[in-house]
Design a protein around this motif. Structure first.
Motif, PDB file in Angstrom:
ATOM      1  N   ARG A  70      -3.994  30.348  43.793  1.00 58.82           N
ATOM      2  CA  ARG A  70      -3.959  29.076  43.065  1.00 58.82           C
ATOM      3  C   ARG A  70      -5.147  28.921  41.414  1.00 58.82           C
ATOM      4  NH1 ARG A  70       0.895  26.469  43.541  1.00 58.82           N
ATOM      5  NH2 ARG A  70       1.853  26.039  45.943  1.00 58.82           N
ATOM      6  N   THR A  71      -5.632  29.419  41.647  1.00 60.49           N
ATOM      7  CA  THR A  71      -6.641  29.174  40.163  1.00 60.49           C
ATOM      8  C   THR A  71      -5.500  30.159  38.913  1.00 60.49           C
ATOM      9  OG1 THR A  71      -8.688  28.841  41.487  1.00 60.49           O
ATOM     10  CG2 THR A  71      -9.072  29.858  39.275  1.00 60.49           C
ATOM     11  N   PHE A  72      -5.363  31.570  39.208  1.00 62.51           N
ATOM     12  CA  PHE A  72      -5.479  32.613  38.482  1.00 62.51           C
ATOM     13  C   PHE A  72      -3.722  31.974  38.252  1.00 62.51           C
ATOM     14  CE2 PHE A  72      -9.545  34.683  39.958  1.00 62.51           C
ATOM     15  CZ  PHE A  72      -9.674  34.529  38.626  1.00 62.51           C
ATOM     16  N   ARG A  73      -3.179  31.424  38.911  1.00 62.40           N
ATOM     17  CA  ARG A  73      -1.399  31.324  38.673  1.00 62.40           C
ATOM     18  C   ARG A  73      -1.332  29.785  37.933  1.00 62.40           C
ATOM     19  NH1 ARG A  73       2.684  29.087  42.156  1.00 62.40           N
ATOM     20  NH2 ARG A  73       4.412  29.472  41.828  1.00 62.40           N
ATOM     21  N   ALA A  74      -0.926  29.732  36.697  1.00 63.31           N
ATOM     22  CA  ALA A  74      -1.190  28.712  36.102  1.00 63.31           C
ATOM     23  C   ALA A  74       0.152  27.676  36.828  1.00 63.31           C
ATOM     24  CB  ALA A  74      -0.925  28.892  34.838  1.00 63.31           C
ATOM     25  N   PRO A  75      -0.326  26.281  38.011  1.00 61.19           N
ATOM     26  CA  PRO A  75       0.874  25.787  37.690  1.00 61.19           C
ATOM     27  C   PRO A  75       1.840  24.536  36.989  1.00 61.19           C
ATOM     28  CG  PRO A  75      -1.422  23.940  37.713  1.00 61.19           C
ATOM     29  CD  PRO A  75      -1.929  26.058  37.568  1.00 61.19           C
ATOM     30  N   PRO A  76       2.950  24.918  37.224  1.00 60.31           N
ATOM     31  CA  PRO A  76       4.026  24.962  36.276  1.00 60.31           C
ATOM     32  C   PRO A  76       3.659  23.772  35.607  1.00 60.31           C
ATOM     33  CG  PRO A  76       5.133  24.279  38.590  1.00 60.31           C
ATOM     34  CD  PRO A  76       3.560  24.849  38.437  1.00 60.31           C
ATOM     35  N   ASN A  77       3.572  22.177  36.250  1.00 64.44           N
ATOM     36  CA  ASN A  77       3.150  21.377  35.240  1.00 64.44           C
ATOM     37  C   ASN A  77       1.543  20.808  34.756  1.00 64.44           C
ATOM     38  OD1 ASN A  77       2.043  20.575  37.661  1.00 64.44           O
ATOM     39  ND2 ASN A  77       3.372  18.369  38.384  1.00 64.44           N
ATOM     40  N   GLY A  78       0.065  22.096  35.084  1.00 60.62           N
ATOM     41  CA  GLY A  78      -0.686  21.708  34.481  1.00 60.62           C
ATOM     42  C   GLY A  78      -1.591  21.332  35.528  1.00 60.62           C
ATOM     43  N   ARG A  79      -1.447  20.197  36.542  1.00 63.66           N
ATOM     44  CA  ARG A  79      -2.095  20.031  37.484  1.00 63.66           C
ATOM     45  C   ARG A  79      -1.465  20.143  38.498  1.00 63.66           C
ATOM     46  NH1 ARG A  79      -0.390  14.127  37.672  1.00 63.66           N
ATOM     47  NH2 ARG A  79      -1.146  14.064  39.875  1.00 63.66           N
ATOM     48  N   ARG A  80      -2.766  20.287  39.295  1.00 63.25           N
ATOM     49  CA  ARG A  80      -2.658  21.218  40.921  1.00 63.25           C
ATOM     50  C   ARG A  80      -2.934  19.492  42.190  1.00 63.25           C
ATOM     51  NH1 ARG A  80      -6.031  25.104  38.251  1.00 63.25           N
ATOM     52  NH2 ARG A  80      -5.023  26.432  38.909  1.00 63.25           N
ATOM     53  N   ARG A  81      -2.319  19.807  42.981  1.00 62.10           N
ATOM     54  CA  ARG A  81      -2.892  18.358  44.312  1.00 62.10           C
ATOM     55  C   ARG A  81      -2.903  19.028  45.489  1.00 62.10           C
ATOM     56  NH1 ARG A  81       2.484  14.417  42.935  1.00 62.10           N
ATOM     57  NH2 ARG A  81       1.810  13.704  40.783  1.00 62.10           N
ATOM     58  N   GLY A  82      -3.688  18.038  46.729  1.00 60.97           N
ATOM     59  CA  GLY A  82      -4.095  18.639  47.862  1.00 60.97           C
ATOM     60  C   GLY A  82      -4.559  19.927  47.839  1.00 60.97           C
ATOM     61  N   LEU A  83      -3.749  20.493  49.209  1.00 58.44           N
ATOM     62  CA  LEU A  83      -4.774  21.815  49.239  1.00 58.44           C
ATOM     63  C   LEU A  83      -4.487  22.424  48.248  1.00 58.44           C
ATOM     64  CD1 LEU A  83      -5.962  23.827  51.858  1.00 58.44           C
ATOM     65  CD2 LEU A  83      -3.371  24.017  51.517  1.00 58.44           C
ATOM     66  N   ALA A  84      -3.968  22.877  47.100  1.00 55.86           N
ATOM     67  CA  ALA A  84      -3.602  23.461  46.657  1.00 55.86           C
ATOM     68  C   ALA A  84      -5.336  23.279  45.172  1.00 55.86           C
ATOM     69  CB  ALA A  84      -2.738  23.773  45.633  1.00 55.86           C
ATOM     70  N   ALA A  85      -5.944  22.492  45.026  1.00 60.34           N
ATOM     71  CA  ALA A  85      -6.717  21.489  44.183  1.00 60.34           C
ATOM     72  C   ALA A  85      -8.452  22.176  44.925  1.00 60.34           C
ATOM     73  CB  ALA A  85      -6.895  20.184  44.110  1.00 60.34           C
ATOM     74  N   LEU A  86      -8.500  21.605  46.733  1.00 60.58           N
ATOM     75  CA  LEU A  86      -9.216  22.081  47.188  1.00 60.58           C
ATOM     76  C   LEU A  86      -9.692  23.831  47.502  1.00 60.58           C
ATOM     77  CD1 LEU A  86     -11.370  21.343  49.305  1.00 60.58           C
ATOM     78  CD2 LEU A  86      -9.692  22.176  51.062  1.00 60.58           C
ATOM     79  N   ALA A  87      -8.800  24.606  47.483  1.00 67.84           N
ATOM     80  CA  ALA A  87      -8.558  25.948  48.083  1.00 67.84           C
ATOM     81  C   ALA A  87      -9.485  26.247  46.348  1.00 67.84           C
ATOM     82  CB  ALA A  87      -7.827  26.612  47.917  1.00 67.84           C
ATOM     83  N   ALA A  88      -8.759  26.065  45.091  1.00 72.56           N
ATOM     84  CA  ALA A  88      -9.263  26.426  43.934  1.00 72.56           C
ATOM     85  C   ALA A  88     -10.783  26.668  43.742  1.00 72.56           C
ATOM     86  CB  ALA A  88      -8.166  25.616  42.815  1.00 72.56           C
ATOM     87  N   THR A  89     -11.511  25.038  44.558  1.00 72.81           N
ATOM     88  CA  THR A  89     -12.184  23.813  44.008  1.00 72.81           C
ATOM     89  C   THR A  89     -13.320  25.220  45.006  1.00 72.81           C
ATOM     90  OG1 THR A  89     -11.297  22.087  44.293  1.00 72.81           O
ATOM     91  CG2 THR A  89     -13.635  21.906  44.382  1.00 72.81           C
ATOM     92  N   VAL A  90     -13.280  25.723  45.980  1.00 71.68           N
ATOM     93  CA  VAL A  90     -13.389  26.139  47.166  1.00 71.68           C
ATOM     94  C   VAL A  90     -14.224  27.494  46.489  1.00 71.68           C
ATOM     95  CG1 VAL A  90     -13.731  27.289  48.996  1.00 71.68           C
ATOM     96  CG2 VAL A  90     -12.587  24.601  49.033  1.00 71.68           C
ATOM     97  N   PHE A  91     -12.767  28.252  45.577  1.00 73.66           N
ATOM     98  CA  PHE A  91     -13.146  29.074  45.227  1.00 73.66           C
ATOM     99  C   PHE A  91     -14.284  29.578  44.514  1.00 73.66           C
ATOM    100  CE2 PHE A  91     -11.363  32.506  41.863  1.00 73.66           C
ATOM    101  CZ  PHE A  91     -11.770  33.412  42.671  1.00 73.66           C
ATOM    102  N   GLY A  92     -13.884  28.508  42.836  1.00 70.71           N
ATOM    103  CA  GLY A  92     -14.102  28.502  41.957  1.00 70.71           C
ATOM    104  C   GLY A  92     -16.634  28.172  42.564  1.00 70.71           C
ATOM    105  N   ALA A  93     -16.270  27.246  43.798  1.00 78.42           N
ATOM    106  CA  ALA A  93     -17.726  27.411  43.743  1.00 78.42           C
ATOM    107  C   ALA A  93     -18.158  28.629  44.735  1.00 78.42           C
ATOM    108  CB  ALA A  93     -17.795  26.081  45.052  1.00 78.42           C
ATOM    109  N   ALA A  94     -17.918  29.924  45.361  1.00 80.03           N
ATOM    110  CA  ALA A  94     -17.924  30.260  45.888  1.00 80.03           C
ATOM    111  C   ALA A  94     -18.046  31.486  45.012  1.00 80.03           C
ATOM    112  CB  ALA A  94     -16.947  30.963  47.000  1.00 80.03           C
ATOM    113  N   ALA A  95     -16.744  31.419  44.191  1.00 77.05           N
ATOM    114  CA  ALA A  95     -17.473  33.098  42.756  1.00 77.05           C
ATOM    115  C   ALA A  95     -18.491  32.430  42.132  1.00 77.05           C
ATOM    116  CB  ALA A  95     -15.732  32.342  42.154  1.00 77.05           C
ATOM    117  N   ALA A  96     -19.315  31.500  42.051  1.00 75.38           N
ATOM    118  CA  ALA A  96     -20.531  31.014  41.073  1.00 75.38           C
ATOM    119  C   ALA A  96     -22.123  31.033  41.660  1.00 75.38           C
ATOM    120  CB  ALA A  96     -20.421  29.260  40.853  1.00 75.38           C
ATOM    121  N   THR A  97     -20.928  30.777  43.411  1.00 73.43           N
ATOM    122  CA  THR A  97     -22.583  31.372  43.899  1.00 73.43           C
ATOM    123  C   THR A  97     -22.729  33.303  44.160  1.00 73.43           C
ATOM    124  OG1 THR A  97     -21.978  29.433  45.749  1.00 73.43           O
ATOM    125  CG2 THR A  97     -23.253  30.924  46.549  1.00 73.43           C
ATOM    126  N   ALA A  98     -21.548  33.540  44.512  1.00 74.83           N
ATOM    127  CA  ALA A  98     -21.844  34.942  44.582  1.00 74.83           C
ATOM    128  C   ALA A  98     -22.237  35.308  43.120  1.00 74.83           C
ATOM    129  CB  ALA A  98     -20.571  36.049  44.663  1.00 74.83           C
TER     130      ALA A  98
END
Length: 111
Positions: A70-98
């Motif tokens: 979800r992070t590297f695939r742009a959403p059609p309207n530029g917004r993420r909702r629900g699980l996609a936003a949570l997953a992108a946030t968790v991925f960003g935090a994990a990538a920053a920690t790594a």
């Protein structure tokens, strides 16, 4: 006049150098502490229930994979909702920690 300016510049240089050295030590200690917490968490969860640990690791892997997708695939309207936003946030935090651990925990003497 030139002597005062030279002394002030030398003082600023020394303050910057000492500040950078202290910041490097603090970041190294934080990285070692974070790495120790991750290892302790893995050890405690494995000693509690190995099957639950493997299931949790599988779920976290799926969440991180979905977040990366979800992070590297742009959403059609530029917004993420629900699980996609949570997953992108968790991925960003994990990538920053790594990245933080990669940069600062490699010099850690605890390994």
């Amino acid at each position: 006049m030139g002597v005062c300016r030279a002394a002030r510049n030398i003082g600023e240089f020394l303050a910057d150098t000492v500040g950078e050295a202290v910041a490097e030590v603090v970041l190294g200690l934080l990285a070692c502490l974070l790495l120790g917490c991750v290892v302790l968490l893995a050890y405690l969860s494995w000693s509690f229930d190995p099957r639950l640990t493997v299931a949790g690791a599988g779920f976290l892997s799926l969440l991180l994979a979905h977040g990366a997708w979800r992070t590297f695939r742009a959403p059609p309207n530029g917004r993420r909702r629900g699980l996609a936003a949570l997953a992108a946030t968790v991925f960003g935090a994990a990538a920053a920690t790594a990245l933080f651990l990669l940069l600062y925990a490699t010099d850690c003497g605890c390994l």
